[in-house]
Every structure is written in structure tokens, then in C-alpha cells.
Design a protein around this motif. Structure first.
Motif, PDB file in Angstrom:
ATOM      1  N   GLY A   1       1.062  -1.235   0.080  1.00  0.00           N
ATOM      2  CA  GLY A   1       0.031  -0.037   0.143  1.00  0.00           C
ATOM      3  C   GLY A   1       0.869   1.156  -0.027  1.00  0.00           C
ATOM      4  O   GLY A   1       2.147   1.338   0.269  1.00  0.00           O
ATOM      5  N   GLY A   2       0.313   2.405  -0.193  1.00  0.00           N
ATOM      6  CA  GLY A   2       1.027   3.622  -0.278  1.00  0.00           C
ATOM      7  C   GLY A   2       1.286   4.191  -1.779  1.00  0.00           C
ATOM      8  O   GLY A   2       1.083   3.394  -2.570  1.00  0.00           O
ATOM      9  N   ARG A   3       1.604   5.436  -1.823  1.00  0.00           N
ATOM     10  CA  ARG A   3       1.666   5.990  -3.145  1.00  0.00           C
ATOM     11  C   ARG A   3       3.297   5.293  -3.793  1.00  0.00           C
ATOM     12  O   ARG A   3       3.197   5.197  -4.986  1.00  0.00           O
ATOM     13  CB  ARG A   3       1.875   7.380  -3.175  1.00  0.00           C
ATOM     14  N   THR A   4       4.142   5.343  -3.021  1.00  0.00           N
ATOM     15  CA  THR A   4       5.420   4.457  -3.479  1.00  0.00           C
ATOM     16  C   THR A   4       5.346   3.381  -3.912  1.00  0.00           C
ATOM     17  O   THR A   4       5.796   2.890  -4.939  1.00  0.00           O
ATOM     18  CB  THR A   4       6.526   4.788  -2.321  1.00  0.00           C
ATOM     19  N   ALA A   5       4.769   2.561  -3.278  1.00  0.00           N
ATOM     20  CA  ALA A   5       4.632   1.053  -3.524  1.00  0.00           C
ATOM     21  C   ALA A   5       3.772   1.029  -4.889  1.00  0.00           C
ATOM     22  O   ALA A   5       3.703   0.327  -5.693  1.00  0.00           O
ATOM     23  CB  ALA A   5       3.865   0.354  -2.579  1.00  0.00           C
ATOM     24  N   ALA A   6       2.693   1.843  -5.080  1.00  0.00           N
ATOM     25  CA  ALA A   6       1.789   1.984  -6.148  1.00  0.00           C
ATOM     26  C   ALA A   6       2.746   2.438  -7.417  1.00  0.00           C
ATOM     27  O   ALA A   6       2.409   1.609  -8.440  1.00  0.00           O
ATOM     28  CB  ALA A   6       0.779   3.190  -6.180  1.00  0.00           C
ATOM     29  N   LEU A   7       3.826   3.102  -7.280  1.00  0.00           N
ATOM     30  CA  LEU A   7       4.868   3.318  -8.588  1.00  0.00           C
ATOM     31  C   LEU A   7       5.571   2.254  -8.643  1.00  0.00           C
ATOM     32  O   LEU A   7       5.531   2.039  -9.902  1.00  0.00           O
ATOM     33  CB  LEU A   7       5.553   4.702  -7.868  1.00  0.00           C
TER      34      LEU A   7
ATOM     35  N   PHE B   1      -4.636 -11.734 -13.742  1.00  0.00           N
ATOM     36  CA  PHE B   1      -4.548 -12.357 -12.316  1.00  0.00           C
ATOM     37  C   PHE B   1      -4.600 -11.198 -11.233  1.00  0.00           C
ATOM     38  O   PHE B   1      -5.152 -11.505 -10.220  1.00  0.00           O
ATOM     39  CB  PHE B   1      -3.776 -13.402 -12.471  1.00  0.00           C
ATOM     40  N   TRP B   2      -3.855 -10.310 -11.414  1.00  0.00           N
ATOM     41  CA  TRP B   2      -3.750  -9.176 -10.511  1.00  0.00           C
ATOM     42  C   TRP B   2      -4.855  -8.637 -10.401  1.00  0.00           C
ATOM     43  O   TRP B   2      -5.429  -8.320  -8.989  1.00  0.00           O
ATOM     44  CB  TRP B   2      -2.397  -8.035 -10.865  1.00  0.00           C
ATOM     45  N   CYS B   3      -5.752  -8.277 -11.088  1.00  0.00           N
ATOM     46  CA  CYS B   3      -6.812  -7.613 -11.006  1.00  0.00           C
ATOM     47  C   CYS B   3      -7.975  -8.540 -10.292  1.00  0.00           C
ATOM     48  O   CYS B   3      -8.860  -8.164  -9.313  1.00  0.00           O
ATOM     49  CB  CYS B   3      -7.533  -7.262 -12.336  1.00  0.00           C
ATOM     50  N   LEU B   4      -8.062  -9.726 -10.787  1.00  0.00           N
ATOM     51  CA  LEU B   4      -8.795 -10.733 -10.066  1.00  0.00           C
ATOM     52  C   LEU B   4      -8.691 -10.734  -8.398  1.00  0.00           C
ATOM     53  O   LEU B   4      -9.141 -10.596  -7.646  1.00  0.00           O
ATOM     54  CB  LEU B   4      -8.691 -12.072 -10.479  1.00  0.00           C
ATOM     55  N   TYR B   5      -7.022 -10.698  -7.958  1.00  0.00           N
ATOM     56  CA  TYR B   5      -6.665 -11.110  -6.903  1.00  0.00           C
ATOM     57  C   TYR B   5      -7.118  -9.835  -5.848  1.00  0.00           C
ATOM     58  O   TYR B   5      -7.556  -9.779  -4.999  1.00  0.00           O
ATOM     59  CB  TYR B   5      -5.280 -11.164  -6.764  1.00  0.00           C
ATOM     60  N   VAL B   6      -6.886  -8.513  -6.681  1.00  0.00           N
ATOM     61  CA  VAL B   6      -7.283  -7.453  -5.668  1.00  0.00           C
ATOM     62  C   VAL B   6      -8.659  -7.140  -5.649  1.00  0.00           C
ATOM     63  O   VAL B   6      -9.032  -6.844  -4.542  1.00  0.00           O
ATOM     64  CB  VAL B   6      -6.939  -6.229  -6.994  1.00  0.00           C
ATOM     65  N   VAL B   7      -9.354  -7.576  -6.526  1.00  0.00           N
ATOM     66  CA  VAL B   7     -10.754  -7.511  -6.466  1.00  0.00           C
ATOM     67  C   VAL B   7     -11.732  -8.352  -5.293  1.00  0.00           C
ATOM     68  O   VAL B   7     -12.302  -7.957  -4.425  1.00  0.00           O
ATOM     69  CB  VAL B   7     -11.735  -7.989  -7.853  1.00  0.00           C
ATOM     70  N   VAL B   8     -11.044  -9.578  -5.152  1.00  0.00           N
ATOM     71  CA  VAL B   8     -11.256 -10.421  -4.112  1.00  0.00           C
ATOM     72  C   VAL B   8     -10.645  -9.974  -2.948  1.00  0.00           C
ATOM     73  O   VAL B   8     -11.253 -10.043  -1.764  1.00  0.00           O
ATOM     74  CB  VAL B   8     -10.778 -11.940  -4.522  1.00  0.00           C
ATOM     75  N   ARG B   9      -9.307  -9.680  -2.814  1.00  0.00           N
ATOM     76  CA  ARG B   9      -8.494  -9.429  -1.713  1.00  0.00           C
ATOM     77  C   ARG B   9      -9.458  -8.143  -0.887  1.00  0.00           C
ATOM     78  O   ARG B   9      -9.358  -8.122   0.448  1.00  0.00           O
ATOM     79  CB  ARG B   9      -7.339  -8.946  -1.950  1.00  0.00           C
ATOM     80  N   MET B  10      -9.787  -6.952  -1.599  1.00  0.00           N
ATOM     81  CA  MET B  10     -10.363  -6.077  -1.101  1.00  0.00           C
ATOM     82  C   MET B  10     -11.627  -6.391  -0.411  1.00  0.00           C
ATOM     83  O   MET B  10     -11.661  -5.733   0.908  1.00  0.00           O
ATOM     84  CB  MET B  10     -10.552  -4.777  -2.031  1.00  0.00           C
TER      85      MET B  10
ATOM     86  N   ALA C   1     -11.187   3.093   0.222  1.00  0.00           N
ATOM     87  CA  ALA C   1      -9.986   3.653   1.182  1.00  0.00           C
ATOM     88  C   ALA C   1      -8.815   3.286   0.042  1.00  0.00           C
ATOM     89  O   ALA C   1      -8.051   4.186   0.184  1.00  0.00           O
ATOM     90  CB  ALA C   1     -10.047   2.915   2.294  1.00  0.00           C
ATOM     91  N   ARG C   2      -8.996   2.256  -0.726  1.00  0.00           N
ATOM     92  CA  ARG C   2      -7.586   1.987  -1.529  1.00  0.00           C
ATOM     93  C   ARG C   2      -8.007   2.070  -2.939  1.00  0.00           C
ATOM     94  O   ARG C   2      -6.847   1.736  -3.729  1.00  0.00           O
ATOM     95  CB  ARG C   2      -7.281   0.512  -1.176  1.00  0.00           C
ATOM     96  N   MET C   3      -8.957   2.364  -3.263  1.00  0.00           N
ATOM     97  CA  MET C   3      -9.364   2.419  -4.830  1.00  0.00           C
ATOM     98  C   MET C   3      -8.392   3.454  -5.605  1.00  0.00           C
ATOM     99  O   MET C   3      -7.692   3.256  -6.280  1.00  0.00           O
ATOM    100  CB  MET C   3     -10.690   2.951  -4.829  1.00  0.00           C
ATOM    101  N   GLY C   4      -7.887   4.604  -4.956  1.00  0.00           N
ATOM    102  CA  GLY C   4      -6.933   5.496  -5.747  1.00  0.00           C
ATOM    103  C   GLY C   4      -5.838   4.732  -5.946  1.00  0.00           C
ATOM    104  O   GLY C   4      -5.293   5.111  -7.213  1.00  0.00           O
ATOM    105  N   GLU C   5      -4.924   4.419  -5.048  1.00  0.00           N
ATOM    106  CA  GLU C   5      -3.644   4.112  -5.151  1.00  0.00           C
ATOM    107  C   GLU C   5      -3.704   2.600  -6.007  1.00  0.00           C
ATOM    108  O   GLU C   5      -2.665   2.430  -6.875  1.00  0.00           O
ATOM    109  CB  GLU C   5      -3.002   3.436  -3.808  1.00  0.00           C
ATOM    110  N   THR C   6      -4.670   1.791  -5.741  1.00  0.00           N
ATOM    111  CA  THR C   6      -4.830   0.688  -6.783  1.00  0.00           C
ATOM    112  C   THR C   6      -5.029   0.942  -8.104  1.00  0.00           C
ATOM    113  O   THR C   6      -4.310   0.507  -8.896  1.00  0.00           O
ATOM    114  CB  THR C   6      -5.914  -0.245  -6.277  1.00  0.00           C
ATOM    115  N   LEU C   7      -5.876   1.894  -8.445  1.00  0.00           N
ATOM    116  CA  LEU C   7      -6.184   2.253  -9.907  1.00  0.00           C
ATOM    117  C   LEU C   7      -4.722   2.930 -10.455  1.00  0.00           C
ATOM    118  O   LEU C   7      -4.341   2.774 -11.788  1.00  0.00           O
ATOM    119  CB  LEU C   7      -7.170   3.272 -10.010  1.00  0.00           C
TER     120      LEU C   7
END
Length: 305
Positions: free
Chosen positions: A98-104, A127-136, A144-150
Motif C-alpha cells: 500500500g501507499g503511493r510509493t508502492a503503487a509506483l 490475475f492481479w486484477c482478480l486478486y485485488v478485487v477478491v482481496r479488497m 479507501a484504497r481505490m485511488g492507489e490501486t487504480l
């Protein structure tokens, strides 16, 4: 090679050769570093997601030591895929961090997969998108995390576009102009994956007509630990556990359900053969094996502690 693989592996070998001054040694150095880094990256991802060093350690070892990993890269000579194995855990790790640096840096890693192999980069993103959708999970966490994820996803797509956009626009000048499908390649069977079958030495007899190259041994210990992890995941029903199951199920559907008519109707599915999806099966089996090791430790601690 450069019509189907990106240029990153070749450039890395070339840069390494400036130091080693011996071509074959340079290739071996890059392959060795990718192999080691893949285990460290998997450790970081699972360690962060599960909060367990033991789970991360077992997942990293499983990812590195799975025989399909070695067979696909070394025995079959798909050297650039060493980079795919090394980079694949990073976007997942960045999301968990998480976080902006990790998103970069996670987005850069996701985009860099295209420079190793655009086809695997496409499926890694899926596969990453599937993981993220299920994980959230819950709506509050999604908001809360939509911005950094996108931001991570957009960075990955934009960074990889340096290679993928020209491939699409100029495919008429390559053999990709008529599309590509690999359905003629034999599919792996469960016997290939669970029996020791490295093409030159077999400990158990394979079914008639199954003596073909594709579909190598994954590792029975990996599968057994992953089964423990699956049981643990069903009991806990949250977070990384269910997300790992979702990724594993999808990868196994693509491997064993490859010939289903509704999958064959999708061009982006049959542009690979069934065995190529084993890379993602190994990835998620390694994650669930790490969780299985954690489950065994927790169970033994409660029973004997």
C-alpha cells in the motif's frame, strides 16, 4: 524471439556481458539472479500479506524449487521467462504494501512484465486484477484504497505500452498479422503434473499417448501443502486466503479446461497453449503452500503448545 518476447532479458545479458566479458557466463549470471530474486520477491509478497515469515519462506522456496519453474526456463530453453517469474510477485507485493510509493514501483514492475513477455504480461494483469478485487472484500476498504490501486494499474499499463502499442500497430509486418493460436500443442494431464515426468526419466508410467514434452512435474510436496492451505483458507474465509484460491482456481481452469468450447472461443485464451498457464498455477500453488505451512504451525502449536 523479439516478436513474442520483450527485449529486457536480452538487454540485461548484454549489459552483464560488459562486466563478465564471456557470453555464456553472462547468460548464466542473469538466469541465476532472476531465479534467486523470484524467491525473495515471493517471500516479500506472502510475508506482507499473511504477516508470517514462515509462510513467506515456504512460499518463496516452493516458487523457486517447483520443477516446472526449472523445466520451463532451463530445460525448454525459455530463458526470458526467468524475468516473468522474478517480476510477477512484485505487483502483488506492492498492493499488499500500500501507499503511493508502492503503487509506483508496483506499477513499473507490472509494466516491465511486457518487456519480458507481452502475453504473460496480459495474463499477469488479469490475475492481479482478480486478486485485488477478491482481496479488497468490503466496500469501505475498496473506497479507501481505490485511488492507489487504480494508480498502480494505470502506471503498469502506461509503462508497458512502450512495447505493447507498437506491437499492436505494427503487427501487420510480423507473423502476428493473422493472429496466433497454439491449440495444436498437447495439453498437460494431472499425471504429468503429479508423477515425476521430466521427459527423460519417469518413475511411473504415463497414460497412452501422453508421452509428449509439455506438462512437467510440479511437485507433490508443493501440492500437498497447498491442499492444507486451501482447507485453511475455506475455514478462514478472508483476505489473502480467498484471493489466492480465486487465482489458483482460474489458473487450473485454464490448464485443465483449455479445450472447453467457451474458452476456445476466446482468442486471448488459445493464443497460449494449456501448459503455459502452469506458470500462474505454480505462482498461486506457492502462495497457498506458504499458507498451508502456516496452518500446520498454528495447528501444532495449539495441539502441543
Amino acid at each position: 524471439y523479439l516478436q513474442f518476447y520483450g527485449f529486457m532479458f536480452f538487454y540485461l545479458v548484454g549489459l552483464t556481458d560488459f562486466i563478465c566479458r564471456e557470453f555464456y557466463l553472462s547468460v548464466k549470471v542473469v538466469l541465476a539472479l532472476c531465479h534467486v530474486f523470484s524467491g525473495l520477491a515471493m517471500y516479500g509478497f506472502v510475508r506482507r500479506a499473511s504477516g508470517s515469515r514462515q509462510a513467506g519462506g515456504i512460499a518463496g522456496l516452493a516458487y523457486v524449487l517447483s520443477f516446472w519453474h526449472a523445466q520451463q526456463v532451463l530445460v525448454m530453453g525459455r530463458y526470458p521467462l526467468a524475468l516473468v517469474y522474478a517480476l510477477l510477485p512484485l505487483p502483488f507485493w506492492a498492493f499488499e504494501r500500500g501507499g503511493r510509493t508502492a503503487a509506483l514501483w508496483g506499477g513499473i514492475a507490472l509494466g516491465a512484465l511486457a518487456f519480458a513477455h507481452p502475453g504473460y504480461a496480459f495474463w499477469a494483469t488479469g490475475f492481479w486484477c482478480l486478486y485485488v478485487v477478491v482481496r479488497m472484500g468490503g466496500a469501505a476498504e475498496i473506497r479507501a484504497r481505490m485511488g492507489e490501486t487504480l494508480a498502480l494499474l494505470a502506471t503498469g499499463i502506461a509503462f508497458g505500452a512502450y512495447l505493447t502499442v507498437p506491437m499492436v500497430l505494427e503487427r501487420g509486418y510480423t507473423i502476428l498479422r493473422d493472429g496466433i493460436e497454439m491449440t495444436g500443442t498437447p495439453d498437460p494431464t494431472w499425471q504429468h503434473l503429479l508423477y515425476w515426468s521430466n521427459h527423460h526419466l519417469r518413475l511411473w508410467r504415463l497414460p497412452e499417448g501422453a508421452l509428449h514434452w509439455y506438462g512437467g512435474y510440479i511437485g507433490i510436496s508443493l501440492v500437498l501443502l497447498a491442499c492444507v492451505g486451501l482447507v485453511w483458507a475455506v475455514r478462514r474465509r478472508d483476505g489473502i486466503y480467498i484471493a489466492a484460491i480465486a487465482g489458483l482456481v482460474l489458473s487450473l481452469v485454464l490448464v485443465f479446461g483449455y479445450r472447453w468450447p467457451w474458452l476456445q472461443a476466446l482468442p486471448f485464451v488459445n493464443s497460449f497453449n494449456a501448459a503455459r498457464y502452469l506458470l500462474f498455477s505454480v505462482f498461486f500453488l506457492s502462495v497457498t503452500a506458504g499458507l498451508g505451512a502456516r496452518a500446520v504451525r498454528v495447528y501444532c502449536g495449539r495441539r502441543f503448545g
